[in-house]
Design a protein around this motif. Structure first.
Motif, PDB file in Angstrom:
ATOM      1  N   SER A 181     -38.169  -2.393  -1.960  1.00  0.00           N
ATOM      2  CA  SER A 181     -38.530  -3.725  -2.454  1.00  0.00           C
ATOM      3  C   SER A 181     -39.945  -4.153  -2.082  1.00  0.00           C
ATOM      4  N   ASP A 209     -32.974  -4.477 -11.690  1.00  0.00           N
ATOM      5  CA  ASP A 209     -32.687  -5.909 -11.768  1.00  0.00           C
ATOM      6  C   ASP A 209     -32.863  -6.627 -10.430  1.00  0.00           C
ATOM      7  N   ALA A 210     -32.542  -5.943  -9.347  1.00  0.00           N
ATOM      8  CA  ALA A 210     -32.565  -6.596  -8.035  1.00  0.00           C
ATOM      9  C   ALA A 210     -33.955  -6.612  -7.390  1.00  0.00           C
ATOM     10  N   VAL A 215     -39.210 -10.558 -10.335  1.00  0.00           N
ATOM     11  CA  VAL A 215     -39.372 -12.010 -10.232  1.00  0.00           C
ATOM     12  C   VAL A 215     -40.858 -12.380 -10.298  1.00  0.00           C
ATOM     13  N   CYS A 239     -35.030  -8.928 -17.788  1.00  0.00           N
ATOM     14  CA  CYS A 239     -34.652  -9.442 -16.460  1.00  0.00           C
ATOM     15  C   CYS A 239     -33.417 -10.333 -16.514  1.00  0.00           C
ATOM     16  N   ASN A 241     -30.451  -9.927 -15.913  1.00  0.00           N
ATOM     17  CA  ASN A 241     -29.494  -9.768 -14.822  1.00  0.00           C
ATOM     18  C   ASN A 241     -30.065 -10.144 -13.461  1.00  0.00           C
ATOM     19  N   ASN A 242     -31.278 -10.673 -13.466  1.00  0.00           N
ATOM     20  CA  ASN A 242     -31.870 -11.213 -12.238  1.00  0.00           C
ATOM     21  C   ASN A 242     -31.966 -12.723 -12.417  1.00  0.00           C
TER      22      ASN A 242
END
Length: 421
Positions: A181, A209-210, A215, A239, A241-242
């Motif tokens: 990340s 997605d995570a 973002v 996106c 699913n985020n």
């Protein structure tokens, strides 16, 4: 014999004693089989053990790293890392010699790195040597071998961000190990800073997605100068699913998209159970209150409400406020997947259309409608609170104020169905 050599003499004796006491009268058959069908595995003598160890040693001979290093040949040193995989001290000596070799260029260091991926300290040493030399491609290639060390992975990620082009970073996102990340966020920020809108969308499509990077890129797309509806809808499809990323783009879409486009987005790209779905439905309900002939869009949106979503409750509240029997009837049939909202419509039908039409449309349900009152009142109260909070705190609008009219550009952008990549 059927079960030959699965048990030692000692183990067979324990089995014999156990069966004799456990089976009682039935033990004779089992004991006979034990005697005739089983044989003990031979004991391994000390000499045999020594012989086995000798054979193992011959199969895996010790590496003479001193001789390998003395040759001065870099390929031999790298090959020696494989041979010394069970001898950490010797691997350490070889890595030190490789790093100090005059011909130790990044490709050779990457090859050496690939042979010590389970040795954190060696990974960090080799990555330090790779990062110290210029060249983006070796950094990208090294990522897959450096996951054991967050320190090494971070150094590679930083080097790629500093030296690489936007296309380098997009390629890195496509090929690098997932779930890193911090690195993904670093690359996303660089793409947002230096990349085009299309490159940002491409990176969004590649990220998981995570990932926090998605973002960041959603924020960049939403705030890009003169961005249109179509790129934001594409970003939303990447996106959806985020929840955080989708909400960022949905919020901006409520400012620029035509109401028809909002309904299409609810249909194709956004779940009504998400924050983004709640934002879009709240905007749809608010605008419809003040826009002539837009009530059919509320009815159309009913098909996309599922489960027990808050967006479905807000939509039911908006239709309930119309206080129109025909609209209640149209919505009731489309809200089969949202039982709470459907009950609101059933009560509206009974209230506005009377018993004859009510029984015709609802059948036996008509006689249960009075029992819905408490549930419906609670649903509408909950929906109103959420709706007003979204308008005030998220959209920055007054629930009682008439919204700004839709811009011509928004209508033009919404005239065609958004295209998905």
């Amino acid at each position: 014999m059927a079960q030959k050599e699965n048990y030692t003499v000692e183990q067979l004796e324990r089995i014999r004693a156990t069966l004799g006491s456990a089976l009682g009268d039935k033990s004779a058959q089992a004991l006979e089989a034990l005697e005739t069908r089983f044989s003990a595995a031979p004991d391994v003598s000390e000499e045999d053990e020594k012989l086995m160890k000798l054979r193992e040693k011959m199969d895996n001979p010790s590496v003479d790293v001193t001789a390998i290093i003395a040759t001065g040949r870099l390929p031999d040193m790298i090959a020696g890392l494989d041979k010394a995989k069970n001898e950490p001290d010797k691997q350490q000596r070889l890595v030190t010699a490789i790093l100090n070799h005059k011909d130790a260029k990044p490709p050779s260091l990457v090859e050496a790195l690939s042979k010590v991926t389970n040795r954190r300290e060696l990974v960090e040493d080799l990555v330090g040597g790779i990062v110290a030399q210029r060249g983006v491609n070796p950094l990208i290639e090294s990522l897959r071998y450096a996951t054991i060390s967050p320190t090494a992975y971070s150094a590679l990620a930083k080097g790629i961000a500093e030296q690489g082009t936007v296309n380098h970073m997009i390629r890195t996102i496509a090929t690098a190990p997932r779930g890193q990340s911090d690195a993904e966020l670093m690359w996303a920020m660089e793409i947002m800073r230096k990349g085009t809108l299309e490159q940002m969308l491409e990176a969004m499509n590649l990220l998981d997605d995570a990932s926090p990077g998605i973002v960041a890129l959603a924020s960049g797309v939403a705030n890009r100068k003169d961005v249109g509806v179509e790129p934001m809808v594409r970003g939303l499809s990447f996106c959806k699913n985020n929840a955080k990323a989708a909400a960022i783009l949905a919020l901006e879409l409520t400012r620029v998209a035509d109401l028809n486009a909002v309904v299409v987005i609810l249909e194709k790209y956004i779940s009504d159970g998400s924050d983004a779905g709640e934002i879009l439905v709240s905007k749809l309900v608010h605008r419809t209150k003040f826009a002539k002939n837009r009530e059919p869009l509320l009815i159309k949106a009913c098909r996309f409400m599922r489960g027990d979503s808050m967006a479905g409750k807000i939509l039911a509240m908006g239709i309930n406020d119309l206080n129109d029997g025909e609209k209640f009837a149209q919505a009731h049939g489309r809200l089969g997947s949202h039982l709470g909202a459907q009950k609101v419509m059933a009560m509206g039908i009974a209230r506005k259309l009377g018993p004859i039409k009510g029984v015709s449309m609802l059948g036996k349900e008509y006689f249960k409608v009075s029992s819905y009152q408490g549930e419906v009142d609670a649903l509408l109260k909950e929906a109103k609170l959420r709706y007003e909070w979204i308008l005030k705190e998220v959209l920055g609008e007054d629930p009682s104020a008439k919204p700004e009219p839709e811009s011509d550009s928004a209508k033009a952008d919404a005239s065609e169905e958004p295209k998905k990549k």
